[in-house]
Design an enzyme around this catalytic site. Structure first.
Site, PDB file in Angstrom:
ATOM      1  N   ASP A  36       0.199   8.008  13.137  1.00 27.00           N
ATOM      2  CA  ASP A  36      -0.116   6.684  12.592  1.00 27.00           C
ATOM      3  C   ASP A  36       0.948   5.652  12.873  1.00 27.00           C
ATOM      4  O   ASP A  36       2.059   5.989  13.228  1.00 27.00           O
ATOM      5  CB  ASP A  36      -0.090   6.813  11.061  1.00 27.00           C
ATOM      6  CG  ASP A  36      -1.434   7.146  10.507  1.00 27.00           C
ATOM      7  OD1 ASP A  36      -2.375   7.236  11.283  1.00 27.00           O
ATOM      8  OD2 ASP A  36      -1.510   7.318   9.279  1.00 27.00           O
ATOM      9  N   LYS A  77      -4.028   2.086  12.779  1.00 24.81           N
ATOM     10  CA  LYS A  77      -5.142   1.636  11.943  1.00 24.81           C
ATOM     11  C   LYS A  77      -4.849   0.205  11.517  1.00 24.81           C
ATOM     12  O   LYS A  77      -3.855  -0.059  10.856  1.00 24.81           O
ATOM     13  CB  LYS A  77      -5.278   2.532  10.711  1.00 24.81           C
ATOM     14  CG  LYS A  77      -6.189   3.696  10.985  1.00 24.81           C
ATOM     15  CD  LYS A  77      -6.767   4.279   9.714  1.00 24.81           C
ATOM     16  CE  LYS A  77      -5.694   4.936   8.872  1.00 24.81           C
ATOM     17  NZ  LYS A  77      -6.202   5.422   7.608  1.00 24.81           N
ATOM     18  N   MET A  83       0.640  -1.008  -0.779  1.00 20.75           N
ATOM     19  CA  MET A  83      -0.248  -1.965  -0.102  1.00 20.75           C
ATOM     20  C   MET A  83      -0.500  -3.191  -0.973  1.00 20.75           C
ATOM     21  O   MET A  83      -1.609  -3.716  -1.005  1.00 20.75           O
ATOM     22  CB  MET A  83      -1.588  -1.288   0.250  1.00 20.75           C
ATOM     23  CG  MET A  83      -1.421  -0.156   1.240  1.00 20.75           C
ATOM     24  SD  MET A  83      -2.927   0.801   1.481  1.00 20.75           S
ATOM     25  CE  MET A  83      -2.910   1.858   0.046  1.00 20.75           C
TER      26      MET A  83
HETATM   27  N1  SAH Z   1       0.933   7.835   2.612  1.00 21.65           N
HETATM   28  C1  SAH Z   1       1.929   6.807   2.491  1.00 21.65           C
HETATM   29  C2  SAH Z   1       1.361   5.506   1.985  1.00 21.65           C
HETATM   30  C3  SAH Z   1       0.373   4.870   2.912  1.00 21.65           C
HETATM   31  S1  SAH Z   1      -0.241   3.384   2.294  1.00 21.65           S
HETATM   32  C4  SAH Z   1       3.061   7.290   1.585  1.00 21.65           C
HETATM   33  O1  SAH Z   1       2.928   8.340   0.954  1.00 21.65           O
HETATM   34  O2  SAH Z   1       4.090   6.635   1.519  1.00 21.65           O
HETATM   35  C5  SAH Z   1       0.819   2.224   3.077  1.00 21.65           C
HETATM   36  C6  SAH Z   1       1.737   1.581   2.068  1.00 21.65           C
HETATM   37  O3  SAH Z   1       2.834   2.425   1.823  1.00 21.65           O
HETATM   38  C7  SAH Z   1       2.348   0.278   2.523  1.00 21.65           C
HETATM   39  O4  SAH Z   1       1.478  -0.802   2.352  1.00 21.65           O
HETATM   40  C8  SAH Z   1       3.527   0.184   1.611  1.00 21.65           C
HETATM   41  O5  SAH Z   1       3.135  -0.228   0.325  1.00 21.65           O
HETATM   42  C9  SAH Z   1       3.956   1.636   1.513  1.00 21.65           C
HETATM   43  N2  SAH Z   1       5.029   1.956   2.478  1.00 21.65           N
HETATM   44  C10 SAH Z   1       4.982   2.808   3.507  1.00 21.65           C
HETATM   45  N3  SAH Z   1       6.175   2.877   4.130  1.00 21.65           N
HETATM   46  C11 SAH Z   1       6.995   2.044   3.482  1.00 21.65           C
HETATM   47  C12 SAH Z   1       8.350   1.668   3.619  1.00 21.65           C
HETATM   48  N4  SAH Z   1       9.129   2.191   4.582  1.00 21.65           N
HETATM   49  N5  SAH Z   1       8.874   0.768   2.756  1.00 21.65           N
HETATM   50  C13 SAH Z   1       8.141   0.253   1.769  1.00 21.65           C
HETATM   51  N6  SAH Z   1       6.842   0.559   1.588  1.00 21.65           N
HETATM   52  C14 SAH Z   1       6.278   1.452   2.430  1.00 21.65           C
END
Ligand code: SAH
Length: 513
Positions: A42, A64, A179
């Protein structure tokens, strides 16, 4: 056995890549990446993790886009089934944890339906990493005994929000939105409308665990404006509740001296990778710009002659880890091992060279405590009487003659043999030149005179001299070359190693603030 079951079905691993920084993946996740036939990854999974992949692995990027419908997810689902049905071991690499707002469960269900075996490898989810990399403690017993993870972006196709804003507005703990940036104004508006105190502390942490991590804090009422003012966008985690006040004394990551500093490594490819890992460990942002390529010279008559009489030497001297690696690569191809040295004593120019020798179970008999060829010579002479002794130097073709002179003056019979050389590597200099001009680079680092020469064949010295970028040199020989090409030197490392170079950059920063 069920005869309808296809033979040779593959296996799918739904693997959490962790929140960003590559080494926050689990050991299980990294091990699976090393063996996978196919990796489907991803946007949020750090592409640096692909360095674990087998050279022949089939690597598929499935970005995506926000706002696209289920079609893209359907395509990914189909791809998983298709690759597994080809009998492949598939790693589906997903940012953070695969099942926390990651649609991992949807993918797993598709696999169940297709009769494909799967395993889920948890990952460090963004909320937890963002909190712990910024001093925002989600369940500190002083102020929060509960935590809620909420999606700020409803699942595709859902018309009505399944979030009960009324309950959430009264939630007595830490509320964490994933998100949430696109709809931040809506989210905070709903919470206030449903009775949340407008002054409730709120923090937004963006790019968590990366050197460009940012955090901003305000009230639930003010946070949207503050993020807009400060230009903070996704990916970001929104924390609402007393936890969001945070404890700056626990913000260990952003306090690291090299945090956010962009540092250019200019060694060969292998050296740069090692250097970059050290920069990331210190929270800096590495840029790898290979200037040179190391080429073995183990097919020369000079080397082969030395090898044929290697048992005659009293001392064998290695002056770099590269030399050690190339020597052992060669003798391994001959199905030989460290016993070729017989009773010869071994000297190493520094800790790195000694460590490389130790990988081949050789404990260097002598390592000087200052790492230059001259010091090696002087200290070796002090350490042992070299009169009439046969010494073999296995070095770079570009090494200076100083060490030979010193050893000969002490009465040694010296064979100086080049075991490798450095040739200029071709790297497109335009992007780096632009970053230097734009002031986006904090430090250029140089670890050998050959890197200096090759770098300034590609980038004009005046671009560096006139910009904000600073120049760090590993030691006197490299500095001499920088002077020769007319480049300013902002610092020279006191200890002439990569770690010494980074220590010096850290100290430089501390002494300036
Ligand atoms: N499965 C992922 C989340 C996917 S949804 C997990 O467990 O972390 C995507 C959201 O994750 C983004 O919109 C943001 O809110 C958060 N996110 C992912 N990576 C991030 C990062 N490095 N810093 C801050 N937020 C992050």
């Amino acid at each position: 056995m069920n005869i309808r079951e296809p033979k040779n079905k593959g296996m799918v691993y739904l693997v959490g890549a962790g929140p960003g920084r590559a080494d926050l993946i689990t050991v299980r996740g990294a091990d699976l990446l090393k063996t996978a036939d196919c990796i489907i990854y991803d946007k949020l999974a750090n592409p640096a993790l692909l360095s674990y992949a087998r050279p022949d692995a089939d690597i598929i990027h499935v970005p995506k886009r926000i706002g696209t419908g289920s079609c893209t997810q359907d395509e990914i689902n189909r791809l998983l089934v298709e690759k597994a049905n080809e009998g492949k071991t598939v790693v589906r690499l997903k940012g953070g944890d695969p099942c926390i707002f990651g649609r991992g469960s949807e993918e797993a269900r598709v696999l169940v339906k297709a009769g494909i075996d799967f395993e889920i490898v948890p990952g460090v989810t963004a909320a937890i990493a963002a909190a712990e990399y910024s001093g925002v403690m989600l369940t500190d017993r002083e102020y929060s005994s509960q935590v809620a993870f909420i999606t700020g972006h409803e699942a595709d196709g859902k018309k009505e929000s399944s979030i009960d804003w009324n309950v959430l507005a009264k939630f007595p703990g830490s509320i964490v939105f994933y998100m949430g940036m696109g709809g931040l104004q809506f989210i905070t508006g709903q919470l206030i409308k449903n009775g949340m105190n407008k002054e409730t502390p709120t923090a937004v942490i963006a790019n968590a665990t990366f050197p460009n991590q940012r955090i901003t804090k305000s009230t639930v009422e003010g946070i949207d404006d503050k993020c807009k003012q400060e230009n903070i966008g996704p990916p970001a985690i929104v924390v609402i509740g007393d936890a969001a006040v945070g404890d700056t004394s626990l913000n260990w990551f952003m306090k690291k001296p090299l945090f956010g500093k962009t540092i250019v490594a200019t060694r060969d490819h292998r050296g740069n990778a090692e250097f970059a890992a050290k920069i990331i460990n210190r929270a800096g942002n590495p840029i790898e710009f290979p200037t040179i390529k190391i080429e073995p010279l183990t097919n020369t008559t000079e080397f082969l002659q030395a090898l044929s009489k290697i048992t005659e030497y009293d001392w064998i001297v290695f002056t770099s880890a590269n030399g050690v690696r190339i020597f052992f690569d060669y003798i391994r191809d001959l199905s030989k091992d460290a016993r070729v040295f017989a009773s010869a004593k071994i000297a190493a120019i520094g800790a790195r060279t000694a460590a490389k020798l130790a990988e081949f179970a050789i404990m260097a008999d002598f390592v000087p405590d200052v790492f230059t060829g001259k010091e090696l010579g002087n200290q070796l002479i002090g350490f042992t009487n070299l009169k009439g002794k046969k010494v073999l130097l296995l070095r770079s073709q570009l090494a200076s003659g100083e060490l030979i002179d010193l050893l000969q003056q002490a009465g040694a019979d010296v064979d100086n043999v080049s075991i490798y050389t450095a040739v200029t590597a071709k790297t497109d200099p335009a992007p780096l030149a632009k970053q230097i001009t734009d002031g986006a680079i904090d430090w250029l680092t140089f670890a050998s005179p050959s890197s200096v020469t090759a770098f300034f064949e590609q980038i004009r010295p005046d671009l560096v001299n006139s910009g904000n970028v600073r120049v760090a040199s590993i030691g006197p020989i490299t500095s001499e070359q920088l002077k020769k090409v007319g480049v300013k030197i902002d610092l020279q490392a006191a200890e002439h190693t990569i770690d010494g170079l980074l220590d010096a950059i850290e100290q430089n920063r501390i002494s300036k603030t």
